[in-house]
Design a protein around this motif. Sequence first.
Motif, PDB file in Angstrom:
ATOM      1  N   CYS A  81      53.104  -4.242  -5.573  1.00 45.13           N
ATOM      2  CA  CYS A  81      52.230  -3.111  -5.258  1.00 45.13           C
ATOM      3  C   CYS A  81      50.986  -3.229  -6.145  1.00 45.13           C
ATOM      4  O   CYS A  81      50.960  -3.997  -7.101  1.00 45.13           O
ATOM      5  CB  CYS A  81      52.907  -1.785  -5.552  1.00 45.13           C
ATOM      6  SG  CYS A  81      54.680  -1.737  -5.203  1.00 45.13           S
ATOM      7  N   PRO A  92      57.543  -3.350  -7.072  1.00 45.02           N
ATOM      8  CA  PRO A  92      57.931  -2.439  -5.995  1.00 45.02           C
ATOM      9  C   PRO A  92      59.006  -1.466  -6.485  1.00 45.02           C
ATOM     10  O   PRO A  92      59.589  -1.683  -7.551  1.00 45.02           O
ATOM     11  CB  PRO A  92      58.453  -3.388  -4.916  1.00 45.02           C
ATOM     12  CG  PRO A  92      58.837  -4.635  -5.634  1.00 45.02           C
ATOM     13  CD  PRO A  92      57.928  -4.739  -6.818  1.00 45.02           C
ATOM     14  N   CYS A  94      56.735   0.200  -3.169  1.00 43.04           N
ATOM     15  CA  CYS A  94      55.324   0.518  -2.988  1.00 43.04           C
ATOM     16  C   CYS A  94      55.159   1.708  -2.037  1.00 43.04           C
ATOM     17  O   CYS A  94      56.063   2.034  -1.261  1.00 43.04           O
ATOM     18  CB  CYS A  94      54.575  -0.677  -2.398  1.00 43.04           C
ATOM     19  SG  CYS A  94      54.828  -2.240  -3.261  1.00 43.04           S
ATOM     20  N   LYS A 103      49.826   3.717  -4.899  1.00 45.31           N
ATOM     21  CA  LYS A 103      50.207   2.325  -5.183  1.00 45.31           C
ATOM     22  C   LYS A 103      50.699   1.636  -3.906  1.00 45.31           C
ATOM     23  O   LYS A 103      51.876   1.387  -3.721  1.00 45.31           O
ATOM     24  CB  LYS A 103      51.242   2.237  -6.301  1.00 45.31           C
ATOM     25  CG  LYS A 103      52.515   3.025  -6.090  1.00 45.31           C
ATOM     26  CD  LYS A 103      53.543   2.615  -7.143  1.00 45.31           C
ATOM     27  CE  LYS A 103      54.923   3.157  -6.840  1.00 45.31           C
ATOM     28  NZ  LYS A 103      55.953   2.614  -7.731  1.00 45.31           N
ATOM     29  N   GLY A 105      51.332  -1.338  -1.139  1.00 44.19           N
ATOM     30  CA  GLY A 105      51.688  -2.744  -1.252  1.00 44.19           C
ATOM     31  C   GLY A 105      50.435  -3.593  -1.242  1.00 44.19           C
ATOM     32  O   GLY A 105      49.462  -3.286  -0.537  1.00 44.19           O
TER      33      GLY A 105
END
Length: 509
Positions: A81, A92, A94, A103, A105
């Motif tokens: 992320c 992650p 995310c 946040k 990915g």
Amino acid sequence: MLRTISFAARRSWPIILLAALAAAQTAEQKTARYLDSVRKQPSLLLAFLHDMPKGGDLHNHLDGAIYAEDLLDFAASDNYCVDRTTSRLIAPPCDACDRYTAKPGIRCAYADHILYDEIINAWSMRNWEPGDGSAHDHFFATFDKFGLASHGHVAEAVATVIDRAAREHVQYIEFMHTADGGASAKLGMSLGWDPDFAKMRDKLLAGGLKEVADATSKTLAEDDARAHTELKCGTPEAEPGCSVTVRYLYQVLRGLPHEAVFAQILLGFELASSDLRFVGLNLVMPEDWYVPIHDFNEHMAMIDYLHGVYPKVHITLHAGELAMGLVKPEDLSLHIRASVERGHAERIGHGVSVMLEKDPIGLIKAMAARNVLVEINLTSNDMILGVSGDDHPLPVYMKYGVPVAISTDDEGVARSDMTHEYLRAVQGYKLSYTTLKSMTRQSIEHSFLPGESLWATTKPEFRAVTACAADSPAAENPSGSCAKFLAVSRRAKEQWKLEKELSDFEKRF
């Protein structure tokens, strides 16, 4: 009639003389004249410098050599992320790709050009302009932002960088690389500090440093093998990068506590003593940060002690990557000299603040006498320190006979490459072709490859050893004596390769 012929002949003499002079010119002289003819034509100059053989890149941080676009791909393959505010990678899980999530990915950037551009700009110097804050701080902040992506993709990084290098005619690279992933630093922190260097070394070796060295060598061998697989080396589809010779300098993070720094320096000495891929070590991280300034003398003492234990290990040190106002004046007065005299540095990285050292001319003369090469990084010196043109000490080093070689430093972060480093050098200092050729030769001469040099002397000119003195690199095969000499020296073999490339290049003009 005789008088007419004589007059015609006299008129033709200048033409005949010019033709004779042109025929008498060496290939090197013709190449030098061509460079002079395109100095004020940037496009033709760039093409010339792109094709010119450039020898070795002796100052190249592997993490900083990767372009942000490649790092983004690495991060996407790991499903990381990204913090939308800071562009820092995060593990992650995310958020969704919605425009205002905190946040998302990193893959979301492929479909969101605003996010994509923000990441590339944050992970490099692209689009940075004066007024956007400190260039120095922005440059060094990039590493913490993309660090997660580079750690797990060493093989892909090596393949990407050496393939680019090969395409611009770089044949040798010494990558600075903290190849143990910080394991030695963690070991040092866990065992605690002992100011007695001998006891500290014994404690680390007994506590697991040998195992760290073995694991590091194994991992690097696997990474190198994967890099060659990425490039299809050994197949008909082999990429140009397969031709590049790669070695490593163990990269010590000098901004860490002293027990961690000592452990890393010791690991560097151990690796360079046991693994042929490691040819030396270097200390990195900003020279102006608190710990590198505060612990500088202690770091030199550590290296001095360990050099005594491992006297054959090569050392190159960052020193003088400083400018007036960045640190106190007294902190500008000793780093290069101490790195040479107490740190046993055979090469100096940057050396920008040399004229602010105590007795700078005396120091420069001593460096010339000791044959200490300076790794010149023009783009990063301009970006990070604001030092360029007449303010840069490159002409002073050259004036006093200090060997120099152009290098890239962090070409991915700086958005540069070796060709553009050469372009800066030629445009900024009006360097001749023979000077460029000398720098290129010095890059292999001062590499840490094992074996004797092809050159019996490099001053005032390069003259080959007796075994190869009668040979021409342009010939298909060297003589028996030269072939025998080259067979036992990895450095001379790399130098011979460069001479062949230079000979082929000069035939074009």
